[in-house]
Design an enzyme around this catalytic site. Sequence first.
Site, PDB file in Angstrom:
ATOM      1  N   ASN A 287       0.878  -1.171   0.000  1.00 19.25           N
ATOM      2  CA  ASN A 287       0.000   0.000   0.000  1.00 19.25           C
ATOM      3  C   ASN A 287       0.916   1.222   0.000  1.00 19.25           C
ATOM      4  O   ASN A 287       1.421   1.631   1.048  1.00 19.25           O
ATOM      5  CB  ASN A 287      -0.900  -0.033   1.248  1.00 19.25           C
ATOM      6  CG  ASN A 287      -1.871   1.123   1.286  1.00 19.25           C
ATOM      7  OD1 ASN A 287      -1.889   1.977   0.398  1.00 19.25           O
ATOM      8  ND2 ASN A 287      -2.683   1.164   2.326  1.00 19.25           N
TER       9      ASN A 287
ATOM     10  N   ARG B  82     -11.960  15.249   8.285  1.00 20.18           N
ATOM     11  CA  ARG B  82     -12.699  15.665   7.087  1.00 20.18           C
ATOM     12  C   ARG B  82     -14.123  16.086   7.454  1.00 20.18           C
ATOM     13  O   ARG B  82     -14.749  15.452   8.304  1.00 20.18           O
ATOM     14  CB  ARG B  82     -12.767  14.530   6.064  1.00 20.18           C
ATOM     15  CG  ARG B  82     -11.422  14.134   5.492  1.00 20.18           C
ATOM     16  CD  ARG B  82     -11.619  13.196   4.304  1.00 20.18           C
ATOM     17  NE  ARG B  82     -10.388  12.521   3.966  1.00 20.18           N
ATOM     18  CZ  ARG B  82     -10.239  11.197   3.977  1.00 20.18           C
ATOM     19  NH1 ARG B  82     -11.244  10.406   4.288  1.00 20.18           N
ATOM     20  NH2 ARG B  82      -9.069  10.669   3.652  1.00 20.18           N
TER      21      ARG B  82
ATOM     22  N   HIS C   9     -12.990   2.821   0.411  1.00 19.27           N
ATOM     23  CA  HIS C   9     -13.002   1.734   1.403  1.00 19.27           C
ATOM     24  C   HIS C   9     -13.703   0.493   0.829  1.00 19.27           C
ATOM     25  O   HIS C   9     -14.214  -0.349   1.570  1.00 19.27           O
ATOM     26  CB  HIS C   9     -13.759   2.123   2.695  1.00 19.27           C
ATOM     27  CG  HIS C   9     -13.178   3.283   3.446  1.00 19.27           C
ATOM     28  ND1 HIS C   9     -13.956   4.307   3.932  1.00 19.27           N
ATOM     29  CD2 HIS C   9     -11.915   3.581   3.793  1.00 19.27           C
ATOM     30  CE1 HIS C   9     -13.204   5.191   4.553  1.00 19.27           C
ATOM     31  NE2 HIS C   9     -11.944   4.777   4.472  1.00 19.27           N
TER      32      HIS C   9
ATOM     33  N   GLU D  89      -8.775  -5.888   4.938  1.00 17.61           N
ATOM     34  CA  GLU D  89      -8.569  -5.519   3.539  1.00 17.61           C
ATOM     35  C   GLU D  89      -7.402  -6.295   2.936  1.00 17.61           C
ATOM     36  O   GLU D  89      -7.430  -6.666   1.765  1.00 17.61           O
ATOM     37  CB  GLU D  89      -8.307  -4.019   3.440  1.00 17.61           C
ATOM     38  CG  GLU D  89      -9.528  -3.191   3.797  1.00 17.61           C
ATOM     39  CD  GLU D  89      -9.223  -1.755   4.152  1.00 17.61           C
ATOM     40  OE1 GLU D  89      -9.325  -0.910   3.264  1.00 17.61           O
ATOM     41  OE2 GLU D  89      -8.872  -1.480   5.312  1.00 17.61           O
TER      42      GLU D  89
ATOM     43  N   ARG E 250      -2.627  -2.156  -3.302  1.00 20.81           N
ATOM     44  CA  ARG E 250      -3.838  -1.382  -3.057  1.00 20.81           C
ATOM     45  C   ARG E 250      -3.766  -0.111  -3.896  1.00 20.81           C
ATOM     46  O   ARG E 250      -2.786   0.629  -3.815  1.00 20.81           O
ATOM     47  CB  ARG E 250      -3.919  -1.027  -1.575  1.00 20.81           C
ATOM     48  CG  ARG E 250      -5.154  -0.243  -1.267  1.00 20.81           C
ATOM     49  CD  ARG E 250      -5.282   0.007   0.211  1.00 20.81           C
ATOM     50  NE  ARG E 250      -6.490   0.783   0.436  1.00 20.81           N
ATOM     51  CZ  ARG E 250      -6.873   1.213   1.624  1.00 20.81           C
ATOM     52  NH1 ARG E 250      -6.138   0.956   2.673  1.00 20.81           N
ATOM     53  NH2 ARG E 250      -7.972   1.913   1.751  1.00 20.81           N
TER      54      ARG E 250
ATOM     55  N   GLY F  30     -15.446   1.549  14.739  1.00 21.01           N
ATOM     56  CA  GLY F  30     -16.518   0.558  14.659  1.00 21.01           C
ATOM     57  C   GLY F  30     -16.189  -0.727  15.406  1.00 21.01           C
ATOM     58  O   GLY F  30     -17.064  -1.348  16.009  1.00 21.01           O
TER      59      GLY F  30
END
Length: 396
Positions: free
Chosen positions: A7, A239, A179, A382, A90, A331
């Site tokens: 990544n 953000r 995502h 991921e 990625r 989460g």
Amino acid sequence: MKILIINAGSSSLKYQFMESEGGEVFAKGLCERIGIDGRLTHKVPGREDVKQDIPMPTHSEAIQAVLDIMVDPQKGVIASTDEIAAVGHRVLHGGMAFTKSCIIDDACIAAIEKCIPLGPLHNPANLMGIRACQAIMPNTPQVAVFDTAFHMTMPPKAYIYAIPYEYYEKDDVRRYGFHGTSHRYVSARAIDMLGNPEHSKVICCHLGNGSSLSAVVDGKCVDTTMGLGPLAGFPMGTRSGDVDATILEYLMGRYGYDIKEMLNILNKKSGVLGISGVSSDFRDLDDAAAQGNERAALALEKFVYEVKKFIGAYASAMGGVDAIVFTAGIGENSCDLRQKICEGLSYMGVEMDAEKNNVRGKEVDVSAAGSKVKVFVIPTNEELMIAMDTAELCKK
Ligand code: ADP
């Protein structure tokens, strides 16, 4: 198959070396300060972390440093780089060209290049990682896995913006979403857990530093909160999420900001950091709110409120919901925010079990017995998705 996952960012590069079947992780790490000086952190399960300063003028030296440490007799995990069956990269933005992962060849690279205007910060860095690997491991197959690909099943009514249609036709302006690899992984797990793969309506809440929701019907994404770029949706760490464009004109007029400065404010100084003035980290906000900081409490309240609104919107868009999934840093770990987000949703059949919900980083059904809508905590993976895609494409 043993897969190296890369990544690549503009000055950093994360890697993970893992087995695509079963997901065992052999080593992972991070190259930082590429183009400045260079630092490598290498982690092997059960061993002490290795930190080394290694000159990394470009991504090539970073990849070389990763391969060197992987084959190092003491610090490494393999005897030769030949043991790396394939590399999975990625890639942020696949535009409309990529609806799934693909083997990297000249055409694929050209298409990723064409997406640079849509992902101006990330795609060039992703390409640097790809090119460095191609140069150093010319015989090892490489695969690109896109953050946007999973969302390409959205119907036009979800992806079209209500601006002149020519911008969609001529300039590819539409909702893409991000995502995607995480949403794909957790929605697939949720569908497994529901045990009814034929018919399922799932809302995935990927809540991390960057956050997004997706609505997934029968395994296919039908809507997501992020847009052409990752600034859209609900407030995140730094953000803003969706804002009224009038604010841009108003503040740019008042303070003389140019568009770069304005976007920097919306990307880096907004979200829960902007409201609280305390931190973008939700743990800091919890602490500050507990000590009576009202703006920290407001930032958390705003976050919960906006996530709740999108859950309602997506349940409405799908005509119901079978499961709500929580994943990523917040989460997976914040029992409190999960509880608050699901509070007051009993009208749509969501009942949480507070005791079951007292869980961190584990795959668990946290809904109350008899809850019409299941609530799942599903740690995202991921890397495993990238490894599985890479292995599958390379076997073909
Ligand atoms: P990234 O988008 O960088 O991958 P992560 O998914 O790792 O981000 O999520 C980082 C966020 O998770 C941070 O805001 C952090 O505060 C939050 N987080 C991690 N653990 C907890 C926790 N126990 N309670 C609340 N927030 C947490």
